[in-house]
Enzyme design. Structure first.
Site, PDB file in Angstrom:
ATOM      1  N   HIS A  18       0.843  -1.200   0.000  1.00  0.00           N
ATOM      2  CA  HIS A  18       0.000   0.000   0.000  1.00  0.00           C
ATOM      3  C   HIS A  18       0.880   1.252   0.000  1.00  0.00           C
ATOM      4  O   HIS A  18       0.624   2.206  -0.739  1.00  0.00           O
ATOM      5  CB  HIS A  18      -0.890   0.056   1.245  1.00  0.00           C
ATOM      6  CG  HIS A  18      -1.941  -0.985   1.327  1.00  0.00           C
ATOM      7  ND1 HIS A  18      -2.099  -1.790   2.435  1.00  0.00           N
ATOM      8  CD2 HIS A  18      -2.916  -1.361   0.459  1.00  0.00           C
ATOM      9  CE1 HIS A  18      -3.116  -2.603   2.243  1.00  0.00           C
ATOM     10  NE2 HIS A  18      -3.633  -2.372   1.047  1.00  0.00           N
ATOM     11  N   LYS A  42     -15.298  -7.459   6.823  1.00  0.00           N
ATOM     12  CA  LYS A  42     -14.005  -7.914   7.344  1.00  0.00           C
ATOM     13  C   LYS A  42     -13.908  -7.629   8.835  1.00  0.00           C
ATOM     14  O   LYS A  42     -14.393  -6.609   9.318  1.00  0.00           O
ATOM     15  CB  LYS A  42     -12.858  -7.177   6.635  1.00  0.00           C
ATOM     16  CG  LYS A  42     -12.689  -7.524   5.175  1.00  0.00           C
ATOM     17  CD  LYS A  42     -11.482  -6.787   4.598  1.00  0.00           C
ATOM     18  CE  LYS A  42     -11.258  -7.105   3.143  1.00  0.00           C
ATOM     19  NZ  LYS A  42     -10.122  -6.343   2.586  1.00  0.00           N
ATOM     20  N   SER A 130      -3.242  -7.590   3.070  1.00  0.00           N
ATOM     21  CA  SER A 130      -3.538  -7.421   4.488  1.00  0.00           C
ATOM     22  C   SER A 130      -4.137  -8.691   5.071  1.00  0.00           C
ATOM     23  O   SER A 130      -3.809  -9.084   6.194  1.00  0.00           O
ATOM     24  CB  SER A 130      -4.503  -6.250   4.695  1.00  0.00           C
ATOM     25  OG  SER A 130      -3.901  -5.037   4.313  1.00  0.00           O
TER      26      SER A 130
END
Length: 163
Positions: A18, A42, A130
């Site tokens: 990122h 999530k 992630s």
């Protein structure tokens, strides 16, 4: 006219991949706004406010980057409110491309003046996400080389608190 790009995501946690996209975007645009959005599907490792603080610390050397928290609005509405004409997205794989293409086309439908710009992931980051890192972290694995130092430290502290 100032070229503003919105880089939206849940960033839980922000990875070096990122950060690489943000850094490269900062070289292309006058301003990059990292939008911390809430993904209700999530389970988050960090709270939204923790994510904003950690990302701000991670991008503090990039003078044309700022971080905002957005919990409720559509990405296109946030972009329009910011005056952003571009959405910045990173692509790691064909699977990412297929997913991101569909989102870009819907965003184009919702806001025809908003253009999505894809940056291919740098090879050293193309295999990380992630979600994968959270899985490794959950079982005590070392992911330090994939995270900005401030974020790795926060994960270590959070993990130590929960032991």
């Amino acid at each position: 006219m100032k070229k503003i790009a919105l880089f939206p995501g849940s960033f839980d946690p922000l990875t070096n991949g990122h950060l690489d996209t943000i850094t490269r975007g900062a070289a292309l645009f006058d301003e990059v706004v990292v939008g911390v959005f809430v993904n209700t599907s999530k389970k988050s490792f960090f709270t939204p406010k923790e994510k904003v603080q950690l990302i701000e610390a991670s991008v503090s050397d990039l003078k044309n980057v700022r971080v905002i928290l957005q919990e409720h609005d559509l990405t296109v509405d946030v972009a329009n409110a910011l005056g952003a004409k571009f959405l910045l997205r990173g692509i790691r794989s064909v699977k990412d491309y297929e997913y991101e293409k569909d989102i870009a086309q819907m965003n184009q439908h919702l806001s025809p003046d908003l253009e999505t710009v894809f940056l291919l992931a740098s090879p050293e980051y193309s295999h990380i996400s992630s979600s994968i890192l959270k899985e490794v972290i959950q079982f005590g694995g070392d992911v330090e080389k994939y995270l900005p130092p401030v974020i790795n430290q926060a994960i270590v502290e959070k993990r130590d608190q929960n032991e």
